[in-house]
Design an enzyme around this catalytic site. Structure first.
Site, mmCIF file in Angstrom:
data_model
loop_
_atom_site.group_PDB
_atom_site.id
_atom_site.type_symbol
_atom_site.label_atom_id
_atom_site.label_comp_id
_atom_site.label_asym_id
_atom_site.label_seq_id
_atom_site.Cartn_x
_atom_site.Cartn_y
_atom_site.Cartn_z
ATOM 1 N N ASP A 66 0.842 -1.204 0.000
ATOM 2 C CA ASP A 66 0.000 0.000 0.000
ATOM 3 C C ASP A 66 0.876 1.253 0.000
ATOM 4 O O ASP A 66 1.672 1.464 0.927
ATOM 5 C CB ASP A 66 -0.911 -0.023 1.234
ATOM 6 C CG ASP A 66 -1.893 1.136 1.257
ATOM 7 O OD1 ASP A 66 -2.505 1.394 0.216
ATOM 8 O OD2 ASP A 66 -2.025 1.775 2.311
ATOM 9 N N THR A 99 -3.261 5.132 -4.148
ATOM 10 C CA THR A 99 -2.290 5.973 -3.433
ATOM 11 C C THR A 99 -0.926 5.946 -4.112
ATOM 12 O O THR A 99 -0.222 6.955 -4.136
ATOM 13 C CB THR A 99 -2.152 5.513 -1.972
ATOM 14 O OG1 THR A 99 -1.953 4.098 -1.945
ATOM 15 C CG2 THR A 99 -3.392 5.853 -1.181
ATOM 16 N N THR A 100 -0.542 4.788 -4.666
ATOM 17 C CA THR A 100 0.743 4.685 -5.380
ATOM 18 C C THR A 100 0.646 5.394 -6.722
ATOM 19 O O THR A 100 1.569 6.101 -7.136
ATOM 20 C CB THR A 100 1.119 3.202 -5.588
ATOM 21 O OG1 THR A 100 0.994 2.509 -4.346
ATOM 22 C CG2 THR A 100 2.528 3.059 -6.114
ATOM 23 N N ASP A 401 -9.154 -0.687 1.512
ATOM 24 C CA ASP A 401 -9.200 -0.277 0.099
ATOM 25 C C ASP A 401 -10.506 -0.678 -0.600
ATOM 26 O O ASP A 401 -11.158 0.176 -1.208
ATOM 27 C CB ASP A 401 -7.993 -0.825 -0.664
ATOM 28 C CG ASP A 401 -6.717 -0.075 -0.312
ATOM 29 O OD1 ASP A 401 -6.753 0.681 0.670
ATOM 30 O OD2 ASP A 401 -5.700 -0.244 -1.001
#
Length: 492
Positions: A66, A99-100, A401
């Site tokens: 994550d 998020t990445t 998520d």
């Protein structure tokens, strides 16, 4: 005759030299620092991305994929690099997933801007062009989107499992994805169909078992056992539940002091008064018909004493103590009751009602379950299990998520293709649009379009494929009208 040369008139304006080198160096240093953060998480993008092992200052080891967790645990000091960490946090709060991706795209954009700045384009022009390009990008994505109905459970489950594919617990996506969909749909309020508050979904962790033992509970779960002192009850049917915020123990003085009693008769009198005080409280509780007590944790003094537990067991009242202060709001909302702050305010109308409160054994650990709650509000509880601390914590993080993905689908009911398809389509359409624009804007928009190709390129690279060949083939497919064509990292 000697000639006298006239002196040259001096310029009234003195020439000044402005050094822009330092300004440019600082700008470059900020961009390089931010790009280094983006490069750190880039290898963890996609289903074939690598997991990161993080060792914290206190010796704790975390293995995760994550992006938000990785960046949160990194000790970033450079202010510009911290901005990317904050970007990832805000993406995690708003969307929950991606998020990445946002950090990698930001890093690619900064790389392009560095090139534009070196060509002498002013930062304000770049910023204005970026705003125009982002507005256009939203229009392109909206045109690509496919409408979705909440009744289409299969599509919701597929969307939730997509967010789990890159996680450590991806092999459990067939269990966790339907569980996330069911939990979010169960808390959707018909009065506000576009709003979901994830605080209405309580995730309770209990070490032991496997991730397969994770379950959705339509009620309440406490990760602690009931009080067994003096033969306390561990099962109660037709429960009348009170959530109390006061102590069932002898009162203390307001200031820290000690009382010395040397006379035995006075000692007996103190003990007798204590018994009468506690007994009076328990009689008031029993008079309302209450048979289950949830007692809030206290740091000022003992919440219950052995004597009070003995009397509560005699009165056939089940006790669950040390309930965290932060959980009180969720518990009272679920039970549809009111917290009681003082024994004088103890009323029957403030109690919650449930069919069954029982202590359940899960292997070598015990929990308390409350089921069959009457007039239950729209809340639900997820019990997460895991064989060890690493898997256990990652299962909890990974479940966040898909919950956020389903929440986003409830608020905006559209789906777009994955696998780098939207990025390539945006890159193609913005590239064509940049040719229509005049002046510097065209160059800036074209750079924006090129930067978006970093996502399909990285997905292919992390999967061990040939990124140049894959991205070229994708461009070709999209040019032929296949707007939903993406990379299949499993089949190559």
């Amino acid at each position: 005759m000697a000639t006298v040369s006239a002196a040259q008139p001096r310029s009234s304006k003195t020439e000044s030299y402005v050094d822009n080198k330092r300004k440019e160096d600082i700008r470059q240093a900020n961009i390089k620092a931010a790009r280094s953060v983006a490069d750190a998480v880039r290898t963890s993008l996609g289903p074939k991305g690598m997991d990161k092992m993080i060792s914290t200052a206190n010796g704790e080891v975390i293995i995760t994929n994550d992006g938000a967790t990785i960046l949160n645990k990194m000790e970033v000091l450079q202010p510009a690099a911290k901005m990317l960490v904050e970007l990832s946090k805000s993406q995690d709060a708003v969307a929950g997933d991606g998020t990445t991706t946002v950090v990698v795209i930001a890093g690619a954009l900064l790389k392009q801007f560095l090139s534009l700045l070196s060509h002498g384009i002013h930062p304000t022009v770049i910023s204005d062009s970026l705003h125009k390009a982002s507005t256009k990008a939203v229009d392109v994505l909206t045109a690509m989107a496919v409408p979705l109905e909440l009744s289409d459970r299969e599509s919701l489950v597929k969307s939730a499992s997509t967010s789990l594919n890159s996680k450590v617990v991806s092999q459990y996506s067939t269990l966790l994805a339907p569980l996330a969909v069911d939990s979010v749909l169960s808390v959707v309020d018909p009065a506000k169909p576009d709003m979901v508050d994830l605080r209405d979904i309580k995730i309770v962790k209990k070490l032991g078992g496997t991730v397969d033992d994770t379950q959705l509970v339509n009620g309440l779960v406490f990760d602690k056992k009931a009080s067994h002192a003096a033969g306390g009850r561990t099962r109660m049917e037709n429960a009348k539940i009170a959530v109390i915020q006061f102590q069932i123990s002898p009162p203390k003085t307001d200031i820290e002091q000690s009382i010395v009693v040397s006379d035995y008769t006075q000692m007996d009198r103190i003990l007798k008064e204590e018994r009468n005080y506690i007994l009076g409280m328990i009689k008031k509780i029993k008079a309302t018909g209450c048979n289950v007590l949830l007692i809030q944790k206290s740091i000022s003094r003992d919440v219950v004493t052995d004597l009070s537990l003995h009397y509560l067991a005699k009165a056939k009242i089940m006790v669950i103590k040390d309930v965290e202060r932060g959980d009180i709001e969720f518990i009272t909302k679920t039970l549809n009751c009111l917290p009681i702050a003082n024994i004088e305010h103890f009323r029957a109308e403030k109690l919650g009602h449930a069919d069954l409160v029982e202590e359940v054994s899960l292997g070598d650990v015990k929990i308390v379950k409350v089921t069959g709650i009457k007039d239950m509000r729209r809340t639900t509880t997820v019990l997460v299990r895991g064989s060890n601390q690493l898997v256990h914590d990652e299962a909890e993080r990974s479940l966040h998520d898909p919950l956020c993905v389903v929440r986003c689908l409830v608020s905006k009911r559209f789906l777009i293709a994955g696998g780098g398809a939207p990025e390539i389509e945006l890159s193609r359409q913005l590239g064509a649009w940049s040719k229509v624009l005049h002046g510097m804007e065209g160059y800036c928009v074209r750079s924006f379009a090129e930067a978006l190709e970093v996502i399909p390129y990285t997905l292919a690279e992390n999967a061990g494929l040939n990124p140049i060949a894959i991205v070229t083939e994708l461009r070709n497919r999209h040019a032929q009208g296949e707007i939903n064509a993406g990379i299949n990292v499993r089949k190559g």
